[in-house]
Enzyme design. Structure first.
Site, PDB file in Angstrom:
ATOM      1  N   GLU A 263       8.432  -7.869 -19.031  1.00  0.00           N
ATOM      2  CA  GLU A 263       7.233  -8.712 -19.159  1.00  0.00           C
ATOM      3  C   GLU A 263       7.257  -9.657 -17.974  1.00  0.00           C
ATOM      4  O   GLU A 263       8.012 -10.625 -17.971  1.00  0.00           O
ATOM      5  CB  GLU A 263       7.279  -9.503 -20.468  1.00  0.00           C
ATOM      6  CG  GLU A 263       7.406  -8.650 -21.704  1.00  0.00           C
ATOM      7  CD  GLU A 263       6.153  -7.870 -22.029  1.00  0.00           C
ATOM      8  OE1 GLU A 263       5.079  -8.213 -21.501  1.00  0.00           O
ATOM      9  OE2 GLU A 263       6.252  -6.900 -22.792  1.00  0.00           O
ATOM     10  N   CYS A 297       2.767 -17.031 -17.806  1.00  0.00           N
ATOM     11  CA  CYS A 297       2.518 -15.743 -17.145  1.00  0.00           C
ATOM     12  C   CYS A 297       1.062 -15.320 -17.300  1.00  0.00           C
ATOM     13  O   CYS A 297       0.523 -14.624 -16.459  1.00  0.00           O
ATOM     14  CB  CYS A 297       3.462 -14.673 -17.683  1.00  0.00           C
ATOM     15  SG  CYS A 297       3.215 -14.300 -19.404  1.00  0.00           S
TER      16      CYS A 297
HETATM   17  N1  LIG Z   1       6.270 -13.967 -16.614  1.00  0.00           N
HETATM   18  C1  LIG Z   1       6.747 -15.146 -16.942  1.00  0.00           C
HETATM   19  O1  LIG Z   1       6.633 -15.571 -18.073  1.00  0.00           O
HETATM   20  C2  LIG Z   1       7.473 -15.928 -15.933  1.00  0.00           C
HETATM   21  C3  LIG Z   1       7.243 -15.775 -14.580  1.00  0.00           C
HETATM   22  N2  LIG Z   1       7.938 -16.531 -13.696  1.00  0.00           N
HETATM   23  C4  LIG Z   1       7.665 -16.377 -12.249  1.00  0.00           C
HETATM   24  O2  LIG Z   1       8.889 -16.453 -11.577  1.00  0.00           O
HETATM   25  C5  LIG Z   1       8.907 -17.494 -10.639  1.00  0.00           C
HETATM   26  C6  LIG Z   1      10.305 -18.076 -10.549  1.00  0.00           C
HETATM   27  O3  LIG Z   1      10.762 -18.523 -11.817  1.00  0.00           O
HETATM   28  P1  LIG Z   1      12.257 -18.277 -12.277  1.00  0.00           P
HETATM   29  O4  LIG Z   1      12.590 -19.114 -13.408  1.00  0.00           O
HETATM   30  O5  LIG Z   1      13.139 -18.358 -11.077  1.00  0.00           O
HETATM   31  O6  LIG Z   1      12.168 -16.772 -12.843  1.00  0.00           O
HETATM   32  P2  LIG Z   1      13.334 -15.701 -12.938  1.00  0.00           P
HETATM   33  O7  LIG Z   1      12.691 -14.398 -13.127  1.00  0.00           O
HETATM   34  O8  LIG Z   1      14.281 -15.840 -11.797  1.00  0.00           O
HETATM   35  O9  LIG Z   1      14.127 -16.105 -14.278  1.00  0.00           O
HETATM   36  C7  LIG Z   1      13.857 -15.565 -15.560  1.00  0.00           C
HETATM   37  C8  LIG Z   1      15.168 -15.203 -16.255  1.00  0.00           C
HETATM   38  O10 LIG Z   1      15.806 -14.149 -15.571  1.00  0.00           O
HETATM   39  C9  LIG Z   1      17.146 -14.498 -15.226  1.00  0.00           C
HETATM   40  N3  LIG Z   1      17.471 -13.796 -13.988  1.00  0.00           N
HETATM   41  C10 LIG Z   1      17.150 -14.146 -12.721  1.00  0.00           C
HETATM   42  N4  LIG Z   1      17.586 -13.208 -11.853  1.00  0.00           N
HETATM   43  C11 LIG Z   1      18.190 -12.241 -12.580  1.00  0.00           C
HETATM   44  C12 LIG Z   1      18.840 -11.008 -12.261  1.00  0.00           C
HETATM   45  N5  LIG Z   1      18.956 -10.594 -10.994  1.00  0.00           N
HETATM   46  N6  LIG Z   1      19.341 -10.264 -13.257  1.00  0.00           N
HETATM   47  C13 LIG Z   1      19.217 -10.660 -14.534  1.00  0.00           C
HETATM   48  N7  LIG Z   1      18.630 -11.822 -14.898  1.00  0.00           N
HETATM   49  C14 LIG Z   1      18.112 -12.609 -13.941  1.00  0.00           C
HETATM   50  C15 LIG Z   1      17.100 -16.002 -15.144  1.00  0.00           C
HETATM   51  O11 LIG Z   1      18.385 -16.570 -15.289  1.00  0.00           O
HETATM   52  C16 LIG Z   1      16.185 -16.336 -16.303  1.00  0.00           C
HETATM   53  O12 LIG Z   1      16.888 -16.271 -17.525  1.00  0.00           O
HETATM   54  C17 LIG Z   1       7.823 -18.421 -11.126  1.00  0.00           C
HETATM   55  O13 LIG Z   1       7.303 -19.191 -10.108  1.00  0.00           O
HETATM   56  C18 LIG Z   1       6.825 -17.462 -11.666  1.00  0.00           C
HETATM   57  O14 LIG Z   1       6.047 -16.951 -10.601  1.00  0.00           O
HETATM   58  C19 LIG Z   1       8.890 -17.390 -14.136  1.00  0.00           C
HETATM   59  C20 LIG Z   1       9.156 -17.587 -15.466  1.00  0.00           C
HETATM   60  C21 LIG Z   1       8.427 -16.878 -16.463  1.00  0.00           C
HETATM   61  C1  LIG Z   2       1.349 -19.312 -24.669  1.00  0.00           C
HETATM   62  O1  LIG Z   2       2.494 -18.757 -25.240  1.00  0.00           O
HETATM   63  C2  LIG Z   2       3.058 -17.702 -24.594  1.00  0.00           C
HETATM   64  C3  LIG Z   2       3.412 -17.752 -23.251  1.00  0.00           C
HETATM   65  C4  LIG Z   2       3.935 -16.623 -22.641  1.00  0.00           C
HETATM   66  C5  LIG Z   2       4.335 -16.638 -21.221  1.00  0.00           C
HETATM   67  O2  LIG Z   2       4.122 -17.623 -20.519  1.00  0.00           O
HETATM   68  O3  LIG Z   2       4.916 -15.646 -20.746  1.00  0.00           O
HETATM   69  C6  LIG Z   2       4.090 -15.475 -23.368  1.00  0.00           C
HETATM   70  C7  LIG Z   2       3.747 -15.436 -24.722  1.00  0.00           C
HETATM   71  C8  LIG Z   2       3.235 -16.565 -25.320  1.00  0.00           C
HETATM   72  O4  LIG Z   2       2.890 -16.563 -26.649  1.00  0.00           O
END
Ligand SMILES: NC(=O)C1=CN([C@@H]2O[C@H](COP(=O)(O)OP(=O)(O)OC[C@H]3O[C@@H](n4cnc5c(N)ncnc54)[C@H](O)[C@@H]3O)[C@@H](O)[C@H]2O)C=CC1
Ligand SMILES: COc1cc(C(=O)[O-])ccc1O
Length: 496
Positions: A263, A297
Site C-alpha cells: 500500500e 496516502c
Molecule cells: N502511503 C503512505 O501511507 C505513506 C507514504 N509515505 C511517503 O513516503 C515518504 C517518506 O516517508 P517515510 O516515513 O520515510 O516512509 P517509508 O516508506 O520510508 O517508511 C514506512 C515504513 O517502512 C519502513 N522501511 C523503510 N525502508 C524500509 C526497507 N528498505 N525495508 C523494510 N522496511 C522499510 C520504515 O521503517 C517504516 O516503518 C513520504 O514523504 C510520503 O511520500 C510515507 C508514509 C506513509
Molecule cells: C484516513 O485514514 C487512513 C489513512 C491512510 C493512509 O494515510 O495511508 C490509510 C487508511 C486510512 O483509513
C-alpha cells in the site's frame, strides 16, 4: 459473549513502565543488542517515551517464536478467537481518550484525527471477530463419490510494516486481519510512532488474552524492516509506506519467495467540473489537502478545476485557508499540527519553492516555524512542476485547471500513481462516466479522496501498489492461501 471485567478503564492502558527500553515478543523484553529509541513529540520537541529498538537478531528470534506459536493459535476454537478480538475492541473503547491523546502527541495529528484512528481501530477489531466466524471454504463440483473442497489456510507468520502518519489504523488493519485468518504476526511500526503503531496494539491483545508468542511488536528502522522481509519464517509481508521503500520490500520478499501486499503513495486527483457546487467543492478540497498536514496516502494531492471556475475556486480556497489554525494538536484548538519531522518538512517546502520557480503561483502559506508548516495554496500548476507530478506529503493544496473532461482525464492519469480519485459535479452520471476512465483503486463521486470505511477493499494501481487490496472482502485473499482437498471412500483403480 465478552468476559471483559468492568474495571478495565480504571488503570492506564499505555503504561511506560512496561515498555521502556523494551520490545514485545510475547512478553516485554530488552532487545538482544540493547538498542533504545527516544520518541519525540513533534509539536514540542520533548521526549515522549523511550522504546527498545529492534535489530536483525531480534527479528530472527521473534519470527522463530511466532512460527512456533502459530499452529496452536490457528487451532483455537473460532468462538474463542472471536472473543479475543471483541475484548481487544472493548479495551480500546474503554481507553479511547487516553489512546487518542497519545496518538495526537506522537503523530502531531489533531485530536479529531486521533479519535478517528481509535474509532476505526475498534471497528477493525470487531470486523476481525466477524471474519473468524465467516465461512472459510468452498465445496467444489466433483465426480460422484469424491468430496472435493477448498479451504483457506493461513500463511503462517505475517510481517507487518507500517508508517508514521496513521500508525494505529495502518498497523491494526493488517494485524487484526492476519491474526483473524490464523496467522501469527511480527509487527514493525515506524520508530517515530512505535506506541500508536505498535505497543498500543500489543497492550490491547495482552489485555484481551491473546496467547503469548502469537503477536510480536518490534519497533525499528529500515534495516529492521529489511530483516523482516528476508526472514525465512515470515511468509508474507503487508507493507504500507513510500513507493521507494515498497520497491525494496518487494525485491527482498521476491528473492525469498514470499507474498507481499503493498500500500504505497499517491497523487490523488480531485476533479471539480464546471457545474460543481463551489462551496462544497472548496470544503472537500480543504479537507482532502490539509487533513493531517497532507500526510495521507489518499490526500487530494492534485486539485483539477474547470477553467471557468478556477479563479473563484482559488480565491475561496485562500479565504478558507486563512482561517485554519496551526499549533499543538493536544490543545484541541487547531486544525493543523506539526509535520512529523524536519526532513519531511524540508522536502515538501523544496517542492513548493521549485514549483514557484517553475511558474506556479504561491497564493498563501509557503512559510513555516519549527515543524509547523502554514497551509499553502499553489495555483497555475502545470505538468513538469514538482508539485504537479510528485507526492508532496505536506499541507499544500496544488491547483491546476483544465478546459474539457478529456483534458481532466489526461491530466489525472499522467501520474505514476493510482490510489484514489474523486470527481465533483451536479451531474452524477457525467461524473461517474468521467470517473470510470480514471486509473485508480478507489473512486469517489461527489467527495474528496480521503476515504476509508474498514469494509471497503483498499488498494491502489500503478506505483501505488502491486495489485493487492486489504480490508473487508479482500482480507481472506490477502491473508490466506487456498488448499484443495479431495476425499474418496476407496482409492481408485488406475489404468496402470
Ligand atoms: N502511503 C503512505 O501511507 C505513506 C507514504 N509515505 C511517503 O513516503 C515518504 C517518506 O516517508 P517515510 O516515513 O520515510 O516512509 P517509508 O516508506 O520510508 O517508511 C514506512 C515504513 O517502512 C519502513 N522501511 C523503510 N525502508 C524500509 C526497507 N528498505 N525495508 C523494510 N522496511 C522499510 C520504515 O521503517 C517504516 O516503518 C513520504 O514523504 C510520503 O511520500 C510515507 C508514509 C506513509
Ligand atoms: C484516513 O485514514 C487512513 C489513512 C491512510 C493512509 O494515510 O495511508 C490509510 C487508511 C486510512 O483509513
Amino acid at each position: 459473549m465478552s468476559r471483559l471485567p468492568q474495571s478495565q478503564s480504571t488503570h492506564a492502558l499505555l503504561d511506560e513502565g512496561l515498555w521502556e527500553g523494551k520490545l514485545f515478543s510475547g512478553a516485554w523484553q530488552a532487545p538482544l543488542a540493547g538498542g533504545r529509541t527516544a520518541v519525540i513529540e513533534p509539536a514540542t520537541g520533548h521526549c515522549l517515551t523511550i522504546t527498545g529498538e529492534a535489530r536483525a537478531e531480534d527479528i530472527t528470534q521473534s519470527a522463530a517464536s511466532a512460527a512456533r506459536h502459530q499452529a496452536a493459535w490457528e487451532a483455537v476454537a473460532p468462538r474463542q478467537r472471536a472473543d479475543i478480538f471483541l475484548r481487544a475492541a472493548q479495551v480500546l473503547q474503554a481507553h479511547a481518550d487516553e489512546c487518542a491523546l497519545f496518538i495526537a502527541r506522537e503523530t502531531g495529528g489533531i485530536l479529531l484525527k486521533a479519535h478517528h484512528e481509535v474509532r476505526e481501530a475498534v471497528l477493525f477489531l470487531q470486523l476481525a471477530a466477524g471474519q473468524v466466524m465467516q465461512p472459510h471454504g468452498l465445496v467444489l463440483p466433483s465426480n460422484s463419490g469424491t468430496l472435493s473442497y477448498a479451504r483457506r489456510l493461513p500463511h503462517g507468520v505475517v510481517g507487518v510494516i507500517s508508517p508514521f502518519n496513521f500508525p494505529l489504523i495502518l498497523s491494526i488493519r493488517s494485524v487484526a486481519a492476519a491474526l483473524a485468518a490464523g496467522n501469527a504476526v511480527v509487527l514493525k511500526p515506524d520508530p517515530q510512532t512505535p506506541i500508536s503503531g505498535g505497543f498500543l496494539i500489543a497492550r490491547l491483545f495482552e489485555e484481551a488474552g491473546l496467547p503469548a508468542g502469537v503477536l510480536h511488536v518490534l519497533p525499528g528502522g529500515a534495516h529492521t524492516g529489511a530483516a523482516l522481509c528476508a526472514d525465512p519464517h515470515v511468509r508474507m509481508i503487508a507493507f504500507t509506506g513510500s513507493t521507494a521503500a515498497g520497491r525494496k520490500v518487494a525485491e527482498t520478499a521476491g528473492r525469498n519467495l514470499k507474498k507481499v501486499a503493498l500500500e504505497l503513495g499517491g497523487k490523488n486527483p480531485l476533479i471539480v467540473l464546471e457545474d460543481a457546487d463551489l462551496e462544497r467543492a472548496l470544503s472537500c478540497a480543504s479537507w482532502g489537502a490539509f487533513l493531517h498536514q497532507g500526510q495521507i496516502c489518499m490526500a487530494s494531492g492534485l486539485i483539477l478545476v474547470h477553467e471557468s471556475l478556477v479563479e473563484r475556486f482559488v480565491e475561496g480556497l485562500v479565504e478558507r485557508t486563512r482561517r485554519l489554525r496551526v499549533g499543538d494538536p493536544a490543545s484541541g484548538e487547531v486544525e493543523l499540527g506539526p509535520m512529523i519531522n524536519e526532513n519531511q518538512l524540508v522536502r515538501a517546502h523544496q517542492m513548493v519553492l521549485d514549483s514557484v520557480g517553475a511558474g506556479a503561483r504561491l497564493q498563501i502559506g509557503g512559510r513555516y516555524e519549527g515543524l509547523f508548516y502554514q497551509p499553502t495554496v499553489l495555483s497555475h500548476l502545470k505538468p513538469g512542476m514538482p508539485a504537479f507530478d510528485r507526492e508532496l506529503f505536506g499541507p499544500v493544496a496544488c491547483v491546476a485547471s483544465f478546459a474539457s473532461d478529456e483534458e481532466a482525464i489526461e491530466l489525472a492519469n499522467r501520474s505514476e500513481y493510482g490510489l484514489a480519485a474523486a470527481v465533483i459535479s451536479r451531474s452524477v452520471g457525467r461524473a461517474m462516466s468521467l470517473g470510470a476512465r480514471l486509473d485508480c483503486g478507489m473512486l469517489h463521486i461527489n467527495d474528496q479522496t480521503v476515504n476509508d470505511d474498514c469494509v471497503n477493499p483498499f488498494g491502489g494501481r500503478g506505483n501505488s501498489g502491486n495489485g493487492s487490496s486489504m480490508n473487508g472482502p479482500a482480507n481472506w485473499d490477502e491473508f490466506t492461501q487456498w488448499q484443495w482437498v479431495t476425499v474418496k471412500e476407496t482409492p481408485p483403480q488406475y489404468p496402470f
